[in-house]
Design a protein around this motif. Structure first.
Motif, PDB file in Angstrom:
ATOM      1  N   GLU A  12       0.111  -1.420   0.018  1.00 43.69           N
ATOM      2  CA  GLU A  12       0.397   0.153   0.029  1.00 43.69           C
ATOM      3  C   GLU A  12       1.147   1.445   0.049  1.00 43.69           C
ATOM      4  O   GLU A  12       1.630   1.783   1.064  1.00 43.69           O
ATOM      5  CB  GLU A  12      -1.141   0.180   1.121  1.00 43.69           C
ATOM      6  N   CYS A  13       0.948   2.230  -0.974  1.00 46.19           N
ATOM      7  CA  CYS A  13       1.914   2.386  -1.621  1.00 46.19           C
ATOM      8  C   CYS A  13       1.504   4.412  -1.639  1.00 46.19           C
ATOM      9  O   CYS A  13       0.048   4.171  -2.473  1.00 46.19           O
ATOM     10  CB  CYS A  13       2.725   2.461  -1.925  1.00 46.19           C
ATOM     11  N   THR A  14       1.921   5.412  -1.672  1.00 47.73           N
ATOM     12  CA  THR A  14       1.830   6.562  -2.033  1.00 47.73           C
ATOM     13  C   THR A  14       1.944   6.479  -3.620  1.00 47.73           C
ATOM     14  O   THR A  14       2.805   5.962  -4.657  1.00 47.73           O
ATOM     15  CB  THR A  14       2.583   8.028  -1.693  1.00 47.73           C
ATOM     16  N   GLU A  15       1.066   8.083  -4.914  1.00 46.37           N
ATOM     17  CA  GLU A  15       1.304   7.985  -5.884  1.00 46.37           C
ATOM     18  C   GLU A  15       2.889   8.050  -6.215  1.00 46.37           C
ATOM     19  O   GLU A  15       3.331   7.842  -7.438  1.00 46.37           O
ATOM     20  CB  GLU A  15      -0.092   9.171  -6.442  1.00 46.37           C
ATOM     21  N   GLN A  16       3.601   8.581  -5.352  1.00 47.64           N
ATOM     22  CA  GLN A  16       4.681   9.117  -5.427  1.00 47.64           C
ATOM     23  C   GLN A  16       6.093   7.474  -5.585  1.00 47.64           C
ATOM     24  O   GLN A  16       6.536   7.600  -6.081  1.00 47.64           O
ATOM     25  CB  GLN A  16       5.250  10.212  -4.791  1.00 47.64           C
ATOM     26  N   ASP A  17       5.700   7.181  -4.810  1.00 48.46           N
ATOM     27  CA  ASP A  17       6.367   6.290  -4.570  1.00 48.46           C
ATOM     28  C   ASP A  17       5.871   5.264  -5.605  1.00 48.46           C
ATOM     29  O   ASP A  17       7.105   4.421  -6.402  1.00 48.46           O
ATOM     30  CB  ASP A  17       5.741   5.268  -3.224  1.00 48.46           C
ATOM     31  N   ALA A  18       5.038   4.980  -6.158  1.00 46.79           N
ATOM     32  CA  ALA A  18       4.414   4.042  -7.063  1.00 46.79           C
ATOM     33  C   ALA A  18       5.250   4.713  -8.573  1.00 46.79           C
ATOM     34  O   ALA A  18       5.522   3.665  -9.398  1.00 46.79           O
ATOM     35  CB  ALA A  18       2.696   4.210  -6.918  1.00 46.79           C
ATOM     36  N   ALA A  19       4.900   5.864  -8.946  1.00 43.41           N
ATOM     37  CA  ALA A  19       5.512   6.150  -9.280  1.00 43.41           C
ATOM     38  C   ALA A  19       6.899   6.071  -9.789  1.00 43.41           C
ATOM     39  O   ALA A  19       7.803   6.257 -10.565  1.00 43.41           O
ATOM     40  CB  ALA A  19       5.417   8.147 -10.431  1.00 43.41           C
ATOM     41  N   ASN A  20       8.008   6.491  -8.681  1.00 42.80           N
ATOM     42  CA  ASN A  20       9.519   6.242  -8.301  1.00 42.80           C
ATOM     43  C   ASN A  20       9.321   4.678  -8.452  1.00 42.80           C
ATOM     44  O   ASN A  20      10.837   4.563  -9.274  1.00 42.80           O
ATOM     45  CB  ASN A  20       9.870   6.586  -7.111  1.00 42.80           C
ATOM     46  N   ALA A  21       8.882   3.982  -8.072  1.00 40.22           N
ATOM     47  CA  ALA A  21       8.907   2.380  -8.209  1.00 40.22           C
ATOM     48  C   ALA A  21       9.137   2.643 -10.304  1.00 40.22           C
ATOM     49  O   ALA A  21      10.261   1.721 -10.380  1.00 40.22           O
ATOM     50  CB  ALA A  21       8.175   1.652  -7.121  1.00 40.22           C
ATOM     51  N   HIS A  22       8.204   2.411 -10.395  1.00 42.98           N
ATOM     52  CA  HIS A  22       7.874   2.833 -12.016  1.00 42.98           C
ATOM     53  C   HIS A  22       9.533   2.590 -12.366  1.00 42.98           C
ATOM     54  O   HIS A  22       9.338   2.328 -13.782  1.00 42.98           O
ATOM     55  CB  HIS A  22       6.885   2.747 -12.678  1.00 42.98           C
ATOM     56  N   GLU A  23       9.614   4.245 -12.551  1.00 44.04           N
ATOM     57  CA  GLU A  23      10.961   4.617 -12.895  1.00 44.04           C
ATOM     58  C   GLU A  23      11.823   3.306 -12.662  1.00 44.04           C
ATOM     59  O   GLU A  23      12.515   3.480 -13.159  1.00 44.04           O
ATOM     60  CB  GLU A  23      11.325   5.777 -12.403  1.00 44.04           C
ATOM     61  N   VAL A  24      12.492   3.129 -11.499  1.00 43.79           N
ATOM     62  CA  VAL A  24      13.368   2.216 -10.548  1.00 43.79           C
ATOM     63  C   VAL A  24      13.928   1.373 -11.547  1.00 43.79           C
ATOM     64  O   VAL A  24      14.411   0.707 -12.441  1.00 43.79           O
ATOM     65  CB  VAL A  24      13.388   2.210  -9.195  1.00 43.79           C
ATOM     66  N   GLY A  25      11.888   0.548 -11.861  1.00 45.00           N
ATOM     67  CA  GLY A  25      12.313  -0.747 -12.783  1.00 45.00           C
ATOM     68  C   GLY A  25      12.471  -0.918 -13.883  1.00 45.00           C
ATOM     69  O   GLY A  25      13.700  -1.160 -14.336  1.00 45.00           O
ATOM     70  N   ARG A  26      12.527   0.746 -14.639  1.00 46.21           N
ATOM     71  CA  ARG A  26      12.602   0.629 -16.501  1.00 46.21           C
ATOM     72  C   ARG A  26      14.001   1.381 -16.496  1.00 46.21           C
ATOM     73  O   ARG A  26      14.486   0.413 -16.936  1.00 46.21           O
ATOM     74  CB  ARG A  26      11.694   2.333 -16.513  1.00 46.21           C
ATOM     75  N   LEU A  27      14.342   1.777 -15.572  1.00 52.08           N
ATOM     76  CA  LEU A  27      16.492   2.419 -15.150  1.00 52.08           C
ATOM     77  C   LEU A  27      17.370   0.942 -15.517  1.00 52.08           C
ATOM     78  O   LEU A  27      18.396   0.178 -16.168  1.00 52.08           O
ATOM     79  CB  LEU A  27      15.997   3.896 -13.768  1.00 52.08           C
ATOM     80  N   LEU A  28      16.456   0.431 -14.515  1.00 50.83           N
ATOM     81  CA  LEU A  28      17.799  -0.695 -13.910  1.00 50.83           C
ATOM     82  C   LEU A  28      16.697  -2.144 -15.428  1.00 50.83           C
ATOM     83  O   LEU A  28      18.086  -2.648 -16.024  1.00 50.83           O
ATOM     84  CB  LEU A  28      16.958  -1.705 -12.742  1.00 50.83           C
ATOM     85  N   ALA A  29      15.815  -1.798 -15.747  1.00 46.99           N
ATOM     86  CA  ALA A  29      15.867  -2.682 -16.971  1.00 46.99           C
ATOM     87  C   ALA A  29      16.522  -2.828 -17.661  1.00 46.99           C
ATOM     88  O   ALA A  29      17.549  -3.041 -18.848  1.00 46.99           O
ATOM     89  CB  ALA A  29      14.871  -3.016 -17.359  1.00 46.99           C
TER      90      ALA A  29
END
Length: 159
Positions: A12-29
């Motif tokens: 259960e996360c904030t919208e900012q955490d979700a946006a950050n996580a999405h970008e982290v995943g994209r960059l790692l990939a």
């Protein structure tokens, strides 16, 4: 073998955490890293979606006895039937850990990683402060952006 970077955060996360996580995943990939996470909702789903959007390999380590509740963006699911003890499996499999946001489960993953000596960086998550409000020695660095978090993780992976 590519770096394996675990991304830990609350279901259960904030919208900012979700946006950050999405970008982290994209960059790692994009960097060719294998993304590990808990395989559930919230930060886990966002990092999985980000990594898959860039064609990345994403492994979810689930706490239960079934993969039926895993998020749909995983490349593979490890079913542990270990409950929260699966956090140790996740951390022991990682060359570096990025913490996005905070929950008690996320704090346990951070602590396990620090105890094992795995490089950890926090993005919008836990900060370890002493009674006077100063950072505890050897506490994880705080990243200002997803780019900073990924750069730290990749630079320190396996060290």
């Amino acid at each position: 073998m590519p770096n394996q970077v675990a991304v830990c955060g609350p279901r259960e996360c904030t919208e900012q955490d979700a946006a950050n996580a999405h970008e982290v995943g994209r960059l790692l990939a994009q960097a060719g890293a294998t993304v590990l996470n808990g395989g559930g909702a919230g930060v886990m789903a966002a990092v999985s979606a980000g990594a898959r959007s860039a064609g990345g390999l994403v492994i979810g380590v689930r706490p239960g006895a079934s993969k039926n509740d895993a998020n749909p963006d995983l490349s593979a699911v490890l079913v542990t039937n270990m409950g929260e003890a699966r956090n140790a499996v996740l951390v022991w499999s990682a060359d570096a850990v990025i913490v996005v946001g905070g929950s008690w489960g996320t704090l346990s993953e951070l602590a396990l990683a620090k105890r094992r000596g795995v490089p950890v960086v926090s993005l919008g998550g836990w900060q370890m402060l002493d009674v006077d409000g100063h950072p505890v020695p050897d506490s994880p660095p705080i990243a200002a952006t997803p780019q900073d978090a990924v750069a730290f993780a990749l630079e320190h992976a396996g060290s």
